[in-house]
Design a protein around this motif. Sequence first.
Motif, short mmCIF file in Angstrom:
data_model
loop_
_atom_site.label_atom_id
_atom_site.label_comp_id
_atom_site.label_asym_id
_atom_site.label_seq_id
_atom_site.Cartn_x
_atom_site.Cartn_y
_atom_site.Cartn_z
N THR A 13 0.84 -1.20 0.00
CA THR A 13 0.00 0.00 0.00
C THR A 13 0.88 1.25 0.00
O THR A 13 2.11 1.13 0.00
CB THR A 13 -0.92 0.03 1.24
N VAL A 14 0.27 2.40 0.05
CA VAL A 14 1.03 3.65 0.09
C VAL A 14 1.65 3.87 1.46
O VAL A 14 2.46 4.78 1.63
CB VAL A 14 0.15 4.85 -0.31
N GLN A 15 1.30 3.05 2.43
CA GLN A 15 1.85 3.17 3.78
C GLN A 15 2.86 2.09 4.12
O GLN A 15 3.52 2.17 5.15
CB GLN A 15 0.72 3.15 4.80
N GLY A 16 2.95 1.06 3.28
CA GLY A 16 3.91 0.02 3.56
C GLY A 16 3.49 -1.33 3.01
O GLY A 16 2.62 -1.42 2.14
N LEU A 17 4.10 -2.37 3.54
CA LEU A 17 3.85 -3.73 3.10
C LEU A 17 3.36 -4.56 4.28
O LEU A 17 3.85 -4.40 5.40
CB LEU A 17 5.13 -4.37 2.56
N ASP A 18 2.41 -5.43 4.00
CA ASP A 18 1.87 -6.31 5.03
C ASP A 18 1.90 -7.74 4.53
O ASP A 18 1.53 -8.01 3.38
CB ASP A 18 0.43 -5.93 5.37
N LEU A 19 2.32 -8.64 5.41
CA LEU A 19 2.28 -10.08 5.14
C LEU A 19 1.41 -10.73 6.19
O LEU A 19 1.56 -10.46 7.38
CB LEU A 19 3.68 -10.68 5.20
N LEU A 20 0.50 -11.57 5.73
CA LEU A 20 -0.35 -12.34 6.63
C LEU A 20 -0.27 -13.79 6.21
O LEU A 20 -0.53 -14.12 5.05
CB LEU A 20 -1.80 -11.85 6.57
N ILE A 21 0.14 -14.65 7.14
CA ILE A 21 0.15 -16.10 6.90
C ILE A 21 -0.97 -16.69 7.74
O ILE A 21 -1.05 -16.45 8.95
CB ILE A 21 1.50 -16.73 7.27
N VAL A 22 -1.85 -17.43 7.07
CA VAL A 22 -3.05 -17.96 7.71
C VAL A 22 -3.06 -19.49 7.62
O VAL A 22 -2.68 -20.06 6.59
CB VAL A 22 -4.32 -17.41 7.01
N ASN A 23 -3.49 -20.12 8.70
CA ASN A 23 -3.74 -21.55 8.69
C ASN A 23 -5.10 -21.77 8.05
O ASN A 23 -6.12 -21.31 8.57
CB ASN A 23 -3.72 -22.10 10.12
N LEU A 24 -5.13 -22.45 6.91
CA LEU A 24 -6.38 -22.61 6.16
C LEU A 24 -7.36 -23.56 6.85
O LEU A 24 -8.56 -23.49 6.60
CB LEU A 24 -6.09 -23.11 4.74
N LYS A 25 -6.87 -24.43 7.71
CA LYS A 25 -7.78 -25.34 8.41
C LYS A 25 -8.55 -24.63 9.51
O LYS A 25 -9.74 -24.88 9.71
CB LYS A 25 -7.01 -26.53 8.98
N THR A 58 11.42 -3.86 -2.48
CA THR A 58 11.81 -5.20 -2.95
C THR A 58 12.64 -5.93 -1.89
O THR A 58 12.54 -7.14 -1.76
CB THR A 58 12.58 -5.13 -4.28
N GLY A 59 13.41 -5.18 -1.10
CA GLY A 59 14.15 -5.81 0.00
C GLY A 59 13.21 -6.41 1.04
O GLY A 59 13.41 -7.52 1.51
N ALA A 60 12.16 -5.66 1.37
CA ALA A 60 11.16 -6.17 2.34
C ALA A 60 10.46 -7.39 1.76
O ALA A 60 10.20 -8.36 2.48
CB ALA A 60 10.16 -5.08 2.68
N LEU A 61 10.14 -7.36 0.47
CA LEU A 61 9.47 -8.51 -0.15
C LEU A 61 10.37 -9.74 -0.14
O LEU A 61 9.88 -10.86 0.08
CB LEU A 61 9.05 -8.17 -1.58
N ARG A 62 11.66 -9.56 -0.34
CA ARG A 62 12.59 -10.71 -0.25
C ARG A 62 12.59 -11.28 1.18
O ARG A 62 12.65 -12.50 1.37
CB ARG A 62 13.99 -10.31 -0.69
N GLY A 63 12.49 -10.41 2.17
CA GLY A 63 12.39 -10.88 3.55
C GLY A 63 11.10 -11.65 3.78
O GLY A 63 11.09 -12.68 4.46
N PHE A 64 9.99 -11.16 3.22
CA PHE A 64 8.71 -11.85 3.33
C PHE A 64 8.80 -13.23 2.66
O PHE A 64 8.28 -14.22 3.18
CB PHE A 64 7.59 -11.05 2.68
N LEU A 65 9.46 -13.28 1.49
CA LEU A 65 9.62 -14.56 0.79
C LEU A 65 10.41 -15.55 1.65
O LEU A 65 10.09 -16.74 1.69
CB LEU A 65 10.32 -14.36 -0.55
N GLN A 66 11.44 -15.06 2.33
CA GLN A 66 12.23 -15.93 3.20
C GLN A 66 11.37 -16.48 4.34
O GLN A 66 11.44 -17.66 4.66
CB GLN A 66 13.44 -15.19 3.76
N LEU A 67 10.56 -15.62 4.92
CA LEU A 67 9.68 -16.06 6.01
C LEU A 67 8.68 -17.10 5.51
O LEU A 67 8.45 -18.12 6.16
CB LEU A 67 8.95 -14.86 6.62
N MET A 68 8.11 -16.86 4.33
CA MET A 68 7.17 -17.84 3.78
C MET A 68 7.87 -19.14 3.43
O MET A 68 7.32 -20.22 3.61
CB MET A 68 6.47 -17.25 2.54
#
Length: 114
Positions: A13-25, A58-68
């Motif tokens: 968004t214009v304010q930053g990046l958010d990552l949410l990991i959800v348990n689908l069950k 893009t640096g933050a997104l690479r960090g999110f990818l590592q977490l995922m």
Amino acid sequence: MSNNNYYGAIVVTVQGLDLLIVNLKTLKPIERVHKELLVGDSIYQHQPIDFELVNQMTGALRGFLQLMNDYELESYQLWGSEALSHAINADFIRDQIFLRTGLHLSWLSISEEN
């Protein structure tokens, strides 16, 4: 071993990046991460988003990818806010994200964002 029970959603968004990991069950959040990155001023002043901000994004997104990757996620999606899609250099941002992370950015409409 991959984890099919988890889903990752990333929103830029214009304010930053958010990552949410959800348990689908259980539909419960497992992880929630926010990276503040203020790009709204550039958009609202009709100026391109600074290259350094794109680097930080893009640096933050690479960090999110590592977490995922740590969670062994197979399913995830990256979305960009409707306001961000109106940046003068929105196509450049989308291209840089893909080139640097391999992620495909899909733009949200106002109704989807709400």
